[in-house]
Write an enzyme that holds these catalytic residues in place. Sequence first.
Site, mmCIF file in Angstrom:
data_model
loop_
_atom_site.group_PDB
_atom_site.id
_atom_site.type_symbol
_atom_site.label_atom_id
_atom_site.label_comp_id
_atom_site.label_asym_id
_atom_site.label_seq_id
_atom_site.Cartn_x
_atom_site.Cartn_y
_atom_site.Cartn_z
ATOM 1 N N ALA A 18 0.851 -1.192 0.000
ATOM 2 C CA ALA A 18 0.000 0.000 0.000
ATOM 3 C C ALA A 18 0.883 1.238 0.000
ATOM 4 O O ALA A 18 2.101 1.142 0.196
ATOM 5 C CB ALA A 18 -0.896 0.009 1.230
ATOM 6 N N LYS A 19 0.311 2.360 -0.228
ATOM 7 C CA LYS A 19 1.029 3.630 -0.093
ATOM 8 C C LYS A 19 -0.001 4.727 0.089
ATOM 9 O O LYS A 19 -1.141 4.597 -0.365
ATOM 10 C CB LYS A 19 1.853 3.905 -1.360
ATOM 11 C CG LYS A 19 3.064 4.756 -1.119
ATOM 12 C CD LYS A 19 4.225 3.952 -0.592
ATOM 13 C CE LYS A 19 5.412 4.825 -0.268
ATOM 14 N NZ LYS A 19 6.571 4.013 0.119
#
Length: 427
Positions: free
Chosen positions: A116-117
Amino acid sequence: MSNIYKEPAPYHKGEANPFESMLIRFDQAAQIYNLDKGLYNYLKHPVKQVIVSIPVQMDNGNLEVFEGYRVIHDNILGPSKGGIRYAPDVDIEEVKALASWMTWKCAIANLPFGGAKGGIKCDPKKLSVGELEKLTRRYTANMLEIFGPDIDIPAPDMNTDEQVMAWIMDTYSMHKRKTVTGVVTGKPVIIGGSRGRREATGRGVMIATLAACGKINIEPAGMEVAVQGFGNVGSVSAKLLFEKGAKIVAISDVTGGFYNKDGIDIPAAIEFVKAHKTLEGSDFGTPITNEELLEIDCKVLIPAAKEDQINADNASRIKATLIVEGANGPTKAEADEILRSREIMVIPDILANSGGVIVSYFEWVQDRLGYFWEEEDVNGRLNRMMTEAFDAVYFTALKYNSTLRLAAYIYAIDKVSQVLKLRGIYG
Ligand code: NAD
């Protein structure tokens, strides 16, 4: 054969940024691996993309609205993991690409995490501490359904630090009516951070470097090393290799660098930067530019500053036998073939700098146990996991007769797609 991925993805128009460089490698690896077309499409698209508006009452009384992002690329191996960056130019496309990068990094390191980011489009240099805190807390409140120790666990990235992580942890905990330290990693040690986290990425770089030296018969004692960037990753990598007897012949930061064929006193350089913020004004050898550093006569080159440093132009002039990518994306895809044909071994970023996310994993484990390890335990486990990851990629490269970079992507694609097949497609 028709359901095997063969065509370059249509959005690869060139290599305008490091994320496109990354996607080019993903495509190349998918082709070598003969990845099923359906799985290719599955792994190309993030499972969730969230965009939120973040209203902040500024110090001058004005109301400003910022845009915040969180992209979960996948949660196939476990809860998603990845940093949050604050930058004026961050956008959903960049966050999407960075999120997929985390998927590969976690898979190679054998962590039970997806990728994720997150990000907020803002200029943190123009914000007061109070504004930064309000921005962080409202972003976290808007992401309450996304974040969670079993769902999605953020961490620091560009312009976010231990303090920002502490605010995220506190905001999340206030809403849950209990302290939930495991919702975020990269926290100060005093509130559930991990010992060894600060040095983890540089330590991982050192471990990967020594593992590669063992494969290509470089004796670490006395080997000449050049390090570009003298921040967290560069200075710790230099210090730990120096302690192993390596001769650090060149260092640099944003103000320029120094070359000294007899070796630079790294502890003294670290003290200098502690006192003066940069290397400017010091005298550790002959002044050189950052471009010259890359082409210095040395055995090992560690780009640990920023992206896009090694390109089609300078790749043919690099003298190092081994490149260890401390930074994310320091080599453009256009340089890969030149380095390969010159038989320069490159330990790719998604392997070389994974020490940080590995110790973030340790932090999450310690938070969940409520039991905190000694630094030597952290470092010992990091050593084992980095070495295993290196060997896995190395043997994948032998199997596919590929570079370590493509092998890293192939290993990650293999692992994630195997788990995806076992879990199956629900619906
Ligand atoms: P940092 O801010 O601590 O240090 C960056 C260093 O690079 C500084 O010495 C700075 O002066 C120098 N620098 C900046 N621009 C430069 C330029 N144009 N030329 C030469 N030097 C320049 O950052 P960091 O945490 O050490 O991160 C460095 C790289 O490593 C980044 O690519 C980052 O994404 C990557 N990385 C960091 C971590 C981590 O845990 N810190 C983990 C994985 C990857």
